[in-house]
Design a protein around this motif. Structure first.
Motif, short mmCIF file in Angstrom:
data_model
loop_
_atom_site.label_atom_id
_atom_site.label_comp_id
_atom_site.label_asym_id
_atom_site.label_seq_id
_atom_site.Cartn_x
_atom_site.Cartn_y
_atom_site.Cartn_z
N THR A 60 33.99 45.95 43.52
CA THR A 60 32.95 44.91 43.56
C THR A 60 32.87 44.12 42.25
O THR A 60 31.89 43.44 42.01
N GLN A 61 33.89 44.20 41.42
CA GLN A 61 33.81 43.60 40.08
C GLN A 61 33.59 42.09 40.09
O GLN A 61 33.08 41.52 39.12
N LYS A 62 33.96 41.40 41.18
CA LYS A 62 33.78 39.95 41.23
C LYS A 62 32.47 39.53 41.89
O LYS A 62 32.20 38.34 42.02
N LEU A 63 31.67 40.50 42.31
CA LEU A 63 30.29 40.20 42.68
C LEU A 63 29.48 40.26 41.39
O LEU A 63 28.81 41.24 41.09
N ASN A 64 29.59 39.21 40.59
CA ASN A 64 29.13 39.29 39.20
C ASN A 64 28.19 38.15 38.80
O ASN A 64 28.29 37.61 37.70
N HIS A 65 27.26 37.82 39.69
CA HIS A 65 26.33 36.73 39.39
C HIS A 65 24.91 37.26 39.16
O HIS A 65 24.49 38.23 39.77
N ILE A 66 24.20 36.56 38.26
CA ILE A 66 22.78 36.79 38.07
C ILE A 66 22.05 36.02 39.17
O ILE A 66 22.16 34.80 39.26
N ILE A 67 21.31 36.71 40.02
CA ILE A 67 20.66 36.06 41.15
C ILE A 67 19.30 35.48 40.76
O ILE A 67 18.98 34.35 41.09
N VAL A 84 20.48 41.13 40.14
CA VAL A 84 21.88 40.82 39.81
C VAL A 84 22.80 41.41 40.87
O VAL A 84 22.46 42.37 41.56
N GLU A 85 23.99 40.82 41.00
CA GLU A 85 25.00 41.40 41.87
C GLU A 85 25.57 42.66 41.22
O GLU A 85 25.53 42.82 40.00
N SER A 86 26.12 43.52 42.04
CA SER A 86 26.51 44.85 41.57
C SER A 86 27.68 44.84 40.59
O SER A 86 27.86 45.79 39.83
N GLY A 87 28.48 43.78 40.60
CA GLY A 87 29.63 43.74 39.71
C GLY A 87 29.35 43.19 38.32
O GLY A 87 30.26 43.10 37.48
N VAL A 88 28.11 42.83 38.04
CA VAL A 88 27.74 42.36 36.70
C VAL A 88 27.90 43.49 35.69
O VAL A 88 27.41 44.60 35.92
N LYS A 89 28.58 43.21 34.59
CA LYS A 89 28.70 44.22 33.54
C LYS A 89 27.37 44.37 32.81
O LYS A 89 26.69 43.37 32.55
N LEU A 90 27.04 45.60 32.48
CA LEU A 90 25.78 45.83 31.78
C LEU A 90 25.73 45.07 30.46
O LEU A 90 24.70 44.50 30.11
N PRO A 96 24.68 53.89 29.46
CA PRO A 96 25.64 54.73 30.18
C PRO A 96 26.90 54.99 29.37
O PRO A 96 27.11 54.43 28.29
N ALA A 97 27.76 55.83 29.92
CA ALA A 97 29.12 55.97 29.39
C ALA A 97 29.88 54.68 29.69
O ALA A 97 29.56 53.96 30.63
N TYR A 98 30.89 54.39 28.87
CA TYR A 98 31.71 53.18 29.05
C TYR A 98 30.83 51.94 29.12
O TYR A 98 30.96 51.10 30.02
N SER A 99 29.92 51.81 28.18
CA SER A 99 28.91 50.75 28.25
C SER A 99 29.49 49.35 28.21
O SER A 99 28.87 48.41 28.70
N ASN A 100 30.69 49.18 27.64
CA ASN A 100 31.31 47.85 27.60
C ASN A 100 31.97 47.47 28.91
O ASN A 100 32.21 46.28 29.18
N LEU A 101 32.31 48.45 29.74
CA LEU A 101 33.01 48.19 30.99
C LEU A 101 32.13 48.38 32.21
O LEU A 101 32.38 47.78 33.25
N ALA A 102 31.12 49.23 32.10
CA ALA A 102 30.35 49.66 33.27
C ALA A 102 29.64 48.48 33.95
O ALA A 102 29.02 47.65 33.30
N THR A 103 29.73 48.44 35.29
CA THR A 103 28.97 47.47 36.07
C THR A 103 27.66 48.11 36.50
O THR A 103 27.55 49.34 36.59
N VAL A 104 26.67 47.27 36.79
CA VAL A 104 25.37 47.82 37.16
C VAL A 104 25.46 48.58 38.48
O VAL A 104 24.75 49.57 38.69
N ASP A 114 23.64 44.04 45.53
CA ASP A 114 22.79 43.53 44.44
C ASP A 114 21.60 44.45 44.22
O ASP A 114 21.21 45.21 45.12
N ILE A 115 21.04 44.37 43.03
CA ILE A 115 19.99 45.29 42.60
C ILE A 115 18.92 44.52 41.83
O ILE A 115 19.24 43.63 41.04
#
Length: 438
Positions: A93-100, A111-117, A135-143, A210-211
């Motif tokens: 889901t990495q390309k579901l990356n928009h702020i709603i 936000v969509e689930s693929g947004v990076k934290l 979280p762990a992997y804070s630079n890569l992790a998606t919400v 989205d969340i």
């Protein structure tokens, strides 16, 4: 003339959904997938939808053709938990990356689930707000991945767990239909709480699209104190702090091995981070120092860049595997037994095991050295269970997860979990075997 029916993958490609076949997988994805599956058979394709509609189409095809899926965001935690059984497709889901939506005055964001934290925090910063998840992997992790694994760290001391921050959620069901739960405002609602049910379900009940999160104001000042010494006095200090007016943002017991690696002193450690206005932070640090002095414990105070460096090192040491053969896990015990468990960890691993456990909730992270014997891990799990807790293996070599069931859960909620799984995913297509009830 005979017209051949399209294969499910061809149908997705015709719909202009991104499909990367097995031969064209990048090495990084290939390695993540290989560490996550039960068999040596590599999935046919990595599928990366760009919208909820495309994701719905993918899941619909999976349902119609009974295609098992391995679900993820960026894949940073793809290999956590159980080994997935023979998935044919990997869906990211990495390309579901928009702020709603960002309701600044209501302190909520959707936000969509693929947004990076890290991208979400950067967006929120100019508004003086943040999402208190570390979280762990804070630079890569998606919400989405964070919610699916319920992964957070030391900030749970003040702000609670991930499920405490989720106000609303949308997800794709096993049959491709989109469902919603909760809302965009902070309020209590009656009924079945799907937000909490999906949080920590490891993608086995639905695919989050989205969340809506509860936000908090950024704090103006921050300082950290690390207190070290013998286990008995650290335990007494921890019990004392629970009954004071101090309100640390983060509070964790550290195993002696972690204290040593970070060059913080000797013995068991207790790390406390205070954030608020400067006057409050200074006052609370001074009180913490007095309590430490009364128990004859050593203390160090960190601020500005030294504090930032410390909190960047800590999760990297414990939550992220240092070698391909290292083993990381999530640990939970009765909080007043945390120091006892960390002391036993050092003994069982000959001072090689790394651990940190939250002062308030008794939840934390653990890492075993490359050469740790399987029996040591089993003994550690038994110790946690004895203290009404658990030890879950997150990242571990395949041979370890084949010898030790990653979850180790045997309590009476298992039957209920299995029934819920049957309701949400009757054909067991969503991350099969990833979670403990399958």
């Amino acid at each position: 003339m005979t017209h051949l029916a399209l294969t499910p993958l061809d149908w997705l490609i015709k719909k202009d959904i991104q499909v990367i076949d097995e031969e064209n997988l990048e090495d990084d994805w290939r390695n993540k997938i290989n560490k996550s599956i039960l068999t040596e058979t590599v999935p046919q394709a990595l599928i990366i939808p760009k919208s909820s509609k495309e994701l719905s189409d993918v899941i619909t095809q999976s349902a119609q053709h009974k295609i098992p899926l391995l679900l993820c965001g960026n894949g940073s935690k793809l290999n956590w938990g159980g080994l997935t059984d023979s998935p044919q497709w990997v869906v990211s889901t990495q390309k579901l990356n928009h702020i709603i939506d960002h309701a600044v005055g209501d302190l909520t964001v959707t936000v969509e689930s693929g947004v990076k934290l890290k991208d979400l925090q950067k967006m929120l910063q100019p508004y003086g707000q943040f999402l208190p998840i570390d979280p762990a992997y804070s630079n890569l992790a998606t919400v989405g991945g964070i919610v699916a694994t319920a992964n957070t760290g030391s900030w749970r001391q003040r702000y609670g767990s991930v499920r405490d921050l989720v106000l609303g959620i949308s997800f794709v069901r096993w049959d491709g239909k989109i469902a919603k739960a909760g809302g965009k405002v902070v309020k209590n609602v009656a009924g079945y709480d799907l937000m909490k049910l999906l949080t920590g379900s490891y993608g086995t009940l639905g695919v989050i699209t989205d969340i809506t999160f509860r936000l908090y104001p950024l704090n103006k000042a921050s300082k950290t104190i690390v207190i070290t010494g013998n286990a008995e006095n650290i335990t007494l200090l921890g019990q004392t702090l629970k009954n004071t007016g101090l309100s640390p943002m983060a509070a964790d017991f550290l195993s002696a091995s972690v204290v040593k690696i970070l060059e913080l002193g000797e013995g068991i450690g207790l790390i406390l981070q205070f954030q608020s206005i400067l006057e409050s932070v200074n006052e609370q640090i001074q009180q913490a120092e007095k309590y430490a002095e009364s128990f004859d414990l050593k203390r160090q105070v960190f601020s500005e860049q030294s504090e930032i460096n410390l909190w960047q090192q800590l999760p990297n040491i414990i939550q992220i595997t240092r070698t391909e053969a290292s083993i990381t896990g999530k640990i939970g015990v009765i909080s007043n037994q945390a120091v006892t468990v960390l002391t036993q960890l050092n003994k069982l691993t000959q001072n090689q095991g790394l651990g940190m456990i939250n002062l308030k909730q008794g939840i934390g992270s653990i890492q075993f050295d490359t050469n740790t014997d399987v029996q040591v891990i089993k003994k550690m799990r038994s110790l946690c269970q004895f203290h009404q807790g658990y030890l879950t293996l997150l990242d571990a070599p395949l041979e370890i997860k084949q010898k030790i069931e990653p979850w180790g859960y045997t309590n009476n909620a298992l039957t209920l979990m299995q029934k819920i799984k049957q309701q949400f995913d009757p054909h067991n297509l969503l991350n099969p075997r990833k979670f403990l009830f399958q």
